[in-house]
Write an enzyme that holds these catalytic residues in place. Structure first.
Site, short mmCIF file in Angstrom:
data_model
loop_
_atom_site.label_atom_id
_atom_site.label_comp_id
_atom_site.label_asym_id
_atom_site.label_seq_id
_atom_site.Cartn_x
_atom_site.Cartn_y
_atom_site.Cartn_z
N THR A 1 0.97 -1.25 0.03
CA THR A 1 0.03 -0.09 0.05
C THR A 1 0.96 1.20 -0.02
O THR A 1 2.14 1.30 0.36
CB THR A 1 -0.87 -0.03 1.26
OG1 THR A 1 -1.64 -1.31 1.37
CG2 THR A 1 -1.65 1.16 1.45
N ASP B 1 -8.10 -2.40 5.51
CA ASP B 1 -8.09 -1.37 6.31
C ASP B 1 -8.04 0.10 5.72
O ASP B 1 -8.34 1.17 6.35
CB ASP B 1 -7.01 -1.45 7.35
CG ASP B 1 -5.77 -1.49 6.66
OD1 ASP B 1 -5.38 -2.13 5.78
OD2 ASP B 1 -4.84 -0.78 7.17
N1 ASP Z 1 -3.54 -2.84 4.23
C1 ASP Z 1 -3.90 -3.31 2.90
C2 ASP Z 1 -4.96 -4.35 3.04
O1 ASP Z 1 -5.10 -5.01 3.93
C3 ASP Z 1 -2.72 -4.03 2.47
C4 ASP Z 1 -1.32 -3.28 2.54
O2 ASP Z 1 -1.01 -2.55 3.30
O3 ASP Z 1 -0.35 -3.85 1.75
O4 ASP Z 1 -5.67 -3.98 2.13
#
Ligand code: ASP
Length: 329
Positions: free
Chosen positions: A190, A221
């Site tokens: 992300t 999240d």
């Molecule tokens: N937090 C993100 C999700 O669960 C994934 C990530 O941070 O890579 O969608």
């Protein structure tokens, strides 16, 4: 008599106003700060140097965009949006172009943004045709009375408010397809930004393609205010990356702010407590900036793509423990 009395009254009302400086017209505070992450599922320390350098260079470009806006007195929300748009367009990161594939071989994107000055916020979940989900999230915040739009309703809103639309296949890259078809391993990646601007306001934003091979319809999240993103001028701005389900369960981003406001913890201690005491090892990481311009990074993965700059001249990027001033180092 009456005239003298009203004259005296007028003087009492007007005089203090002339003597006391008007703080509303004073220069805004000069301090600014920005923290950026590009995900906690970073390359291993042994990864080829060119690969690591590509990430560092991209983070440095992102930092240059954000620091430029803040240095010039721009709005924190603009810095958040512009930096995230840049990272959404960079196929290295799991947001926008280069987003991971879900179980159907498609891309579903999530994003959110929050303004710490009044707690206004906007988010989108599961969008499939919006090139820059962060811009749509900001439009949800500014153009509607709602906070979170999902799926078809979010797409319809996108087409009405004139953000750029693309085919879902626009987001596909060979690298992500390989990760999906060969290993089907969850990959974190992300992007997120937290800033303090020169007006003293905090803002944060996060954008993601989610987890590789996630079930379609799954929302992480990143678009959940309080879980993946939070900003409150009284405490801090936070953006998270990691296993989204855990970040939702523990309301991670809001908890960092709550620890500062209710338990009196400093920024770094509040971040470390969430990452190392509340979450499990390898769950992920977060970035945060507080109202005094302090920057905190915390992660329990082997690395986290990250960058920081502030008004004292700090300007550095990092993947593993060490932060570097010049990505060519
Ligand atoms: N937090 C993100 C999700 O669960 C994934 C990530 O941070 O890579 O969608």
């Amino acid at each position: 008599m009456i005239r003298i009395a009203s004259l005296l009254w007028l003087m009492m009302v007007l005089l203090p106003g002339c003597l006391v400086p008007d703080h509303r017209t004073e220069d805004p505070p000069q301090r600014w700060a920005i923290a950026i992450h590009g995900g906690a599922g970073a390359l291993s320390k042994g990864a080829p140097e060119e690969e690591q350098r590509a990430y560092r260079e991209s983070l440095q470009s992102a930092l240059t965009i954000g620091a430029g806006i803040l240095q010039n007195g721009g709005e924190g929300l603009d810095a958040v949006e512009q930096v995230i748009r840049f990272l959404e367009d960079d196929p290295l990161f799991n947001a926008g172009l280069g987003a991971v594939f879900n179980s159907q071989g498609k891309h579903e994107l999530d994003a959110s943004i929050m303004d710490g000055s009044d707690l206004s916020c906007g988010a989108v979940a599961g969008v499939r045709t919006v090139r820059h989900p962060i811009t749509l999230a900001r439009k949800v915040m500014t153009d509607t009375r709602h906070v979170l739009f999902a799926g078809e309703g979010a797409e319809t809103f996108a087409s009405q408010c004139g953000v750029e639309l693309v085919e879902n296949s626009f987001f596909s890259t060979n690298r992500r397809r390989e990760q999906w078809t060969q290993r089907r391993k969850p990959k974190k990646g992300t992007v997120g930004v937290a800033v303090l601007d020169r007006q003293g306001h905090l803002a944060a934003g996060t954008s993601t393609g989610g987890m590789t091979d996630k079930r379609w319809g799954r929302v992480g999240d990143s678009p959940i205010i309080g879980a993946g993103t939070y900003a409150d001028d009284r405490a801090c701005a936070v953006s998270c990356t990691g296993t989204g389900e855990e970040y939702i369960r523990h309301a991670v981003a809001h908890s960092v702010a709550a620890r500062m406001m209710l338990a009196g913890q400093d920024l770094q201690s509040a971040c470390d407590a969430m990452i190392h005491e509340v979450l499990q090892p390898d769950d992920g990481g977060l970035i945060a900036v507080d109202a005094a311009g302090n920057i905190a990074f915390s992660y329990s993965t082997q690395g986290m793509y990250r960058a920081a700059a502030d008004s004292s001249g700090r300007f550095e990027v990092g993947i593993h423990e060490q932060m570097m001033g010049d990505p060519g180092d």
